[in-house]
Design a protein around this motif. Structure first.
Motif, PDB file in Angstrom:
ATOM      1  N   LEU A  84       5.753   1.335  -3.028  1.00  0.00           N
ATOM      2  CA  LEU A  84       4.486   1.987  -3.384  1.00  0.00           C
ATOM      3  C   LEU A  84       4.625   3.502  -3.475  1.00  0.00           C
ATOM      4  N   LEU A 131       0.997  10.106   0.501  1.00  0.00           N
ATOM      5  CA  LEU A 131       0.860   9.163   1.623  1.00  0.00           C
ATOM      6  C   LEU A 131       0.146   9.915   2.740  1.00  0.00           C
ATOM      7  N   TYR A 155      -4.027   2.575  -2.115  1.00  0.00           N
ATOM      8  CA  TYR A 155      -3.822   1.558  -1.069  1.00  0.00           C
ATOM      9  C   TYR A 155      -4.458   2.016   0.226  1.00  0.00           C
ATOM     10  N   ARG A 169      -1.626   6.387  -0.878  1.00  0.00           N
ATOM     11  CA  ARG A 169      -1.718   5.462   0.259  1.00  0.00           C
ATOM     12  C   ARG A 169      -2.433   6.134   1.431  1.00  0.00           C
ATOM     13  N   THR A 217       0.581  -5.249  -2.075  1.00  0.00           N
ATOM     14  CA  THR A 217       1.703  -4.703  -2.834  1.00  0.00           C
ATOM     15  C   THR A 217       1.763  -5.343  -4.219  1.00  0.00           C
ATOM     16  N   VAL A 259       5.733   0.965   2.315  1.00  0.00           N
ATOM     17  CA  VAL A 259       4.727   2.028   2.458  1.00  0.00           C
ATOM     18  C   VAL A 259       5.312   3.427   2.320  1.00  0.00           C
TER      19      VAL A 259
END
Length: 1194
Positions: free
Chosen positions: A500, A367, A472, A505, A465, A494
């Motif tokens: 996810l 992320l 993403y 991301r 999603t 998130v």
């Protein structure tokens, strides 16, 4: 049709590689695609043209039969039957030809529409920015349509010259060299017509410019109507539109005068041509006697000539317009496409790169947060990852599929379910999980009241999603929602424990409290990556990031740890409930934030056009005008009949002066009167058309002003429940106002002329052979029934056609707006298929319409052929008593009647179809208005001077049939108090501001401001004294100055002061034009933060005592947020301020906080008191990581 489009597209892409903006390939590729159909229709046209010249020869034989009594009677009957048979075959061939042409036209339109749509899906952003959404939609609505219209008549290019040559050849046989005189007159007409055509084309182009400009502005007004109402700016925008409209009408005036001149020339032409020919023929030598045979054969040949001569200039001007469309289409279709090499999918390189001398590598499943100030290039980075930016050097490597959540959510006009599934298969369990994770569950019950920004954003996130992609790209999706919802989305979707969690991301964010939980942070400054690293390492580095943090997070991450440890238990009561909702609720969701799903579909029903609609239009034209127009055309027709009777009398001279010299005085008189009557026709036509132009322009002006005035006075609910496209249609080019401006006057004129023409013809035939009266009546009855039957069908088909056409345009417009989303998900193919399906739906009603026209034409032409047959038959029967002149006259008239009859029904249908536009415009002038803008009760100039607001048992509902949104609000807000308003989505926060501005009227109870009941004031008096900074920063295209001060009441010095206070002075000073900097549609050339600061500047200018902030800081990064907050604290310290907050920290320094839940006030006290009370507010504060009033952690 699909295959043809593909063929064409292949051809197109080949050409695009050859040249930068390839030219003149479109017509060639269309011709190649449709060559066989074109040849087939050409064959039928040729047969029909040739048969056209048989009738005059038969007429000649017929006249000699009535003169020469030695010919057997059966010959006469044979001629009569032959006349009918020839005419019948002519009809058949003509209709076969038309059928093919119209079908080609339809296919061309479809092919072009599909090609433009296909291109729109791959077009590069630079090309896309060259034209607004409206202009792009015009390519399929106006330009493709134009191609289709021209295709219908393309064969006239060779058929007209052919007819002219043949006619001249036969005329030469009749009259010898005298024909050259007539031909000379015709040739003289051509340059004059060409000159007029180029002139009028200039006017048309100019007119189009004004129309585009007016529509663009109208579109912006409809999109920003709420802001316009809140600021009470309607009259300024109305004046702008009316200004453009007046210029447009001025051009239309000039255009109409030109048309009158060309019509004058056109109506004089046949008379002048026959005059010149006959005069020369008679004067050339004394032997030349003008007898009935020569005169009427020539007249019927001249009648054949009239058509190609009339059509050529029209065809030329249509072709000229099509060249403009051709250029626009070629430019668009030949524009640059997205560079597909920018983003690579190479599995050997494990990183994406993108920015000037920056390499950023992301490991799968991580992320990564992207942070930076306004304008540092965060959204551009996301665009670059999507391959939407113009690549200068470097590349991006991406492995796997993408999902993308844009900063401004794009919602399709469909159900909520369709929006989330976005073309994927429905898996109920996964769907329910996504709904819960994206906090959409509880909202579903509240949704029919419309979607706000936060809900749109959550739908957008749910779509991503559900798509279960590998990577993403999230462009700041958390800023548009309340803090507790934001936290919920981070936790459940998130963040490191969300749905996810195993995906890669990239999260652009302004929320500092999420940063400790991301794997890596990328800091951008001025489009460069200044730092990359984990939260801890960047914090310790003392670089740009730690400055960024220090500004915003005084309390360290321990606070956030505390929140995270209690994950899940702190969600405020009743925020997310796990109830499985019934399908119905999911499916009735409205789209695009309006209630368009609730909006009734467009009316297709009414069966006949009421007579009152015609009367209404004629009233707008003015009765004086209309009567004079009718008289002018009527007398013109009388002159035409007179001229022909005179000619018939003239031909009888050949018998009277047989074998004697023709007295010159008689000859001069014959020629003189004949010419005089011809000139009179032209003049009367000119006068009639001029009057028509003036009358119709005044009608256009009246109808447009009424429409505009009323639409701007309609309550906001109407705009929420009506798609803006439908309203825009009333003003649009191809739709209603365009019809009122151009089509209706033409239809009325043509109808009048046709009607008078048919009456004249019947009159002449009855005059020649009184027996004909017996046939007229049954023919008229049949005619009446055929046309009634046809009109009913045709009208419905036309309506179905236009109703099924709007989805093509709205789907196209939607595609262009959501292009980056569609491309990110790789759904181009699906959208293409949907586009093809909508087009096919439209063709289902368009094709039957074409066929119904052929049905009508065959029946009508058969009636016309019967008229010819009976005129000839009665001439044979009464050959003893008839002068040959009258026989010639009645049959040559009858030969013409077929076409006129056909035209009359056509015009009738067209007039009925077009007059519907007046009905539709009127429908919108009758919608109920909101309260008057100004009433007799004027507040004092200084009102409101203290800014006290008092609600008394205030109740509110959006529409009579819906439930209450506010259920009895009672409270007092003192002067200069700062009130924060909080509550979850749908609690009624925005409704509270709407009712202060009376955007929605109270259902019960009242609001007093400084002791004045606001329901007694005019809306403008009220709205001008309050100030709002709305949720979405709406800007209009025009200068920066116009956006701040549309009424131009304020001096430049004041504007500069305000810009300084709103931290925009430096930015505006650097702009080349300063205050007069042009802002593009929707303010696209400014960042969201700058737009929000401009809205702050507007508020500062208004200097009112009451300020309402509607989640104004939701879409802005923390830095801008800080600027706005500090300016408001300083500049509005003496005002009463109501703030609807998403981020609780913005209202911690309020005097009191109002907590709303389901339309009621559940708590109302100072923030510190509420934090101790352990109620709703306290729970929300804990979610946001706030423990005490002085905590500034976000």
């Amino acid at each position: 049709m699909g295959d043809k489009t593909n063929k064409k597209n292949k051809k197109k892409s080949k050409d695009e590689e050859e040249m930068d903006f390839p030219r003149s390939w479109l017509v060639k590729s269309l011709a190649k695609t449709y060559k066989w159909q074109l040849l087939e229709s050409a064959f039928f046209k040729l047969l029909q043209d040739l048969l056209g010249f048989v009738s005059p020869q038969l007429l000649k034989l017929m006249i000699s039969f009535t003169q020469d009594m030695s010919i057997h009677t059966w010959m006469g009957y044979m001629y009569a039957i032959l006349l009918m048979v020839v005419a019948f075959f002519q009809s058949v061939f003509l209709q076969q030809y038309f059928q093919r042409c119209f079908v080609i036209g339809m296919q061309v339109r479809t092919a072009l529409t599909t090609a433009v749509y296909k291109k729109a899906l791959v077009v590069s952003n630079d090309t896309r920015k060259q034209s607004t959404v409206g202009e792009t939609v015009n390519l399929i609505s106006a330009d493709a349509q134009r191609f289709s219209d021209v295709t219908n008549f393309i064969h006239l290019l060779w058929s007209c010259p052919l007819q002219i040559i043949l006619a001249i050849f036969f005329l030469w046989l009749e009259l010898g060299p005298a024909v050259l005189a007539g031909l000379g007159v015709m040739l003289l007409m051509i340059p004059i017509n060409a000159l007029l055509a180029t002139k009028s084309r200039g006017f048309q182009v100019e007119n189009m410019k004004f129309k585009d400009k007016r529509l663009k502005l109208m579109n912006e007004i409809l999109n920003g109507i709420k802001v316009i109402k809140l600021y009470a700016w309607e009259s300024s925008f109305a004046a702008q539109i009316q200004g453009i409209r007046e210029k447009e009408l001025k051009v239309m005036h000039k255009f109409a005068y030109l048309s009158s001149v060309s019509l004058f020339i056109f109506s004089c032409a046949p008379a002048l041509v026959s005059l010149a020919t006959f005069a020369v023929f008679v004067s050339a030598s004394n032997e030349n006697n003008l007898d009935a045979e020569k005169a009427f054969t020539s007249i019927s040949l001249f009648n054949i000539l009239r058509f190609p001569l009339a059509m050529l200039p029209q065809l030329i001007s249509a072709l000229v317009q099509t060249t403009v469309s051709n250029k626009r289409l070629e430019k668009f279709l030949g524009g640059d496409e997205l560079d597909s090499t920018t983003v690579r999918h190479d599995s050997n390189i494990g990183r994406f790169r993108g920015y000037p001398h920056n390499v950023v590598t992301m490991t799968p499943g991580s992320l990564v947060a992207v942070v930076g100030a306004v304008g540092s290039g965060k959204s551009s980075l996301i665009s670059a990852l999507l391959g939407e930016m113009h690549n200068l050097k470097g590349y991006i490597n991406i492995q796997g599929s993408l999902a993308y959540v844009p900063q401004q959510a794009w919602i399709q006009n469909a159900t909520l379910k369709d929006n989330i599934l976005f073309g994927s298969q429905l898996e109920e369990k996964r769907y329910q999980m996504v709904l819960n994770a994206c906090a959409l569950r509880a909202d579903l019950e509240l949704l029919p009241a419309g979607i706000d920004g936060g809900q749109k954003q959550r739908v957008s996130l749910a779509r991503a999603t559900y798509s279960s992609a590998d990577i993403y790209l999230l462009d700041d999706p958390l800023s548009a929602v309340d803090p507790h919802v934001g936290k919920h989305l981070f936790d459940k979707v998130v963040g490191p424990h969300g749905l996810l969690k195993n995906k890669t991301r990239v999260l652009v964010t302004h929320g500092v409290n999420f940063l400790p939980y991301v794997d890596e942070i990328v800091v951008l400054t001025d489009g460069k990556v200044s730092e990359v690293g984990s939260y801890q390492s960047l914090q310790n580095s003392g670089g740009a990031f730690s400055e960024f943090l220090n500004t915003y997070a005084k309390e360290e991450s321990s606070k956030a740890d505390k929140v995270i440890n209690t994950r899940g238990e702190l969600l405020s009561p009743g925020v997310i409930t796990d109830t499985v909702l019934s399908e119905e609720v999911l499916d009735t969701l409205s789209d695009s934030g309006d209630l368009e799903a609730d909006s009734p579909p467009e009316d297709v029903v009414s069966l006949t056009v009421k007579f009152s609609v015609y009367m209404q239009y004629l009233r707008s034209v003015g009765w004086g005008y209309f009567i004079s127009i009718f008289l002018a055309y009527f007398i013109q027709n009388v002159a035409f009949i007179g001229q022909n009777l005179w000619l018939s009398d003239w031909t009888n001279d050949s018998i009277k002066y047989f074998n004697t010299t023709y007295p010159p005085s008689v000859q001069d008189m014959r020629v003189g009167v004949f010419g005089g009557l011809g000139l009179a026709q032209g003049l009367l036509m000119f006068v009639g058309t001029l009057l028509m132009a003036n009358g119709s322009i005044s009608a256009s002006r009246i109808l447009h002003s009424r429409l505009l005035d009323n639409v701007l006075r309609v309550p906001m609910v109407f705009f929420d429940t009506t798609p803006s496209g439908r309203i825009l249609n009333r003003f649009a080019k191809v739709c209603d106002i365009f019809t009122v401006d151009e089509a209706i006057p033409m239809s009325i004129r043509s109808w009048l002329l046709c009607f008078l023409g048919v009456i004249g013809t019947l009159f002449i035939i009855c005059l020649a052979t009184p027996l004909f009266v017996a046939v007229v009546i049954p023919l008229a009855v049949v005619y009446y029934f055929v046309q009634r039957f046809y009109l009913a069908t045709s009208r419905q088909l036309r309506r179905l056609d236009s109703v099924s056409r709007s989805p093509i345009y709205s789907h196209f417009g939607e595609t262009v707006t959501g292009l980056s989303v569609i491309r990110a998900y790789g759904h181009q193919e699906r959208f293409l298929r949907h586009n093809e399906a909508t087009i096919n739906e439209n063709l289902k009603s368009f094709y039957p319409w074409i066929v119904s026209n052929r049905w009508l034409a065959m029946r009508l032409e058969f009636l016309g052929n019967l008229v010819v047959f009976f005129a000839a038959l009665f001439a044979v029967l009464s050959r003893e008593s008839l002068e040959s002149g009258m026989v010639g006259l009645s049959i040559s008239y009858a030969l013409n009647v077929t076409q006129t009859l056909n035209w009359l029904v056509r015009m009738n249908a067209e007039l009925e179809t077009n007059i519907v536009a007046v009905e539709r415009v009127n429908e919108y002038t009758k919608i109920e208005n909101e309260a008057p803008w100004i009433t007799d009760t004027h507040p004092a100039d200084s009102w409101p001077d203290s800014g006290k607001i008092c609600f008394e048992n205030f109740k509110l509902r959006y529409r009579p049939e819906l439930d209450l949104v506010l259920r009895g609000i009672t409270c007092d807000i003192g002067s200069m108090e700062k009130i924060g308003i909080v509550g979850r989505t749908g609690a009624g926060k925005s409704s509270l501001t709407n009712c202060l501005f009376r955007i929605i009227e109270a259902a019960e109870g009242c609001i007093f401001i400084d002791g004045v009941d606001i329901a007694t004031l005019g809306l403008h008096d009220l709205r001008n004294r309050l100030t709002i900074i709305p949720q979405d920063p709406v800007l209009f295209s025009g200068t920066l100055r116009m956006n701040l001060d549309p009424f131009e009441k304020v001096s430049d010095e004041e504007l500069w002061q305000v810009l300084e206070l709103s931290h925009l002075k430096d930015f505006v000073t650097e702009l080349h034009e300063g205050l007069y900097h042009e802002i593009t549609e929707g303010g696209e050339n400014l960042s969201v933060g700058q737009r929000q600061l401009l809205c702050l500047a507007r508020a500062l200018l208004r200097k009112s005592r009451i300020l309402i902030l509607d989640e104004a800081t939701a879409a802005v990064d923390l830095e801008t947020d800080d600027l706005i907050q500090s300016t408001i604290r300083k500049q509005f310290s003496h005002c009463t301020v109501l703030t609807i907050a998403h981020r609780l920290h913005t209202i911690l320094d309020s005097s009191r906080v109002m907590v709303l839940d389901a339309g009621r006030i559940v708590e109302f006290d100072s923030p510190s008191a509420l934090l101790q009370k352990q109620g709703h507010f306290c729970a929300m504060a804990k979610d946001a990581g706030i423990s005490s009033v002085d905590s500034t952690a976000l």
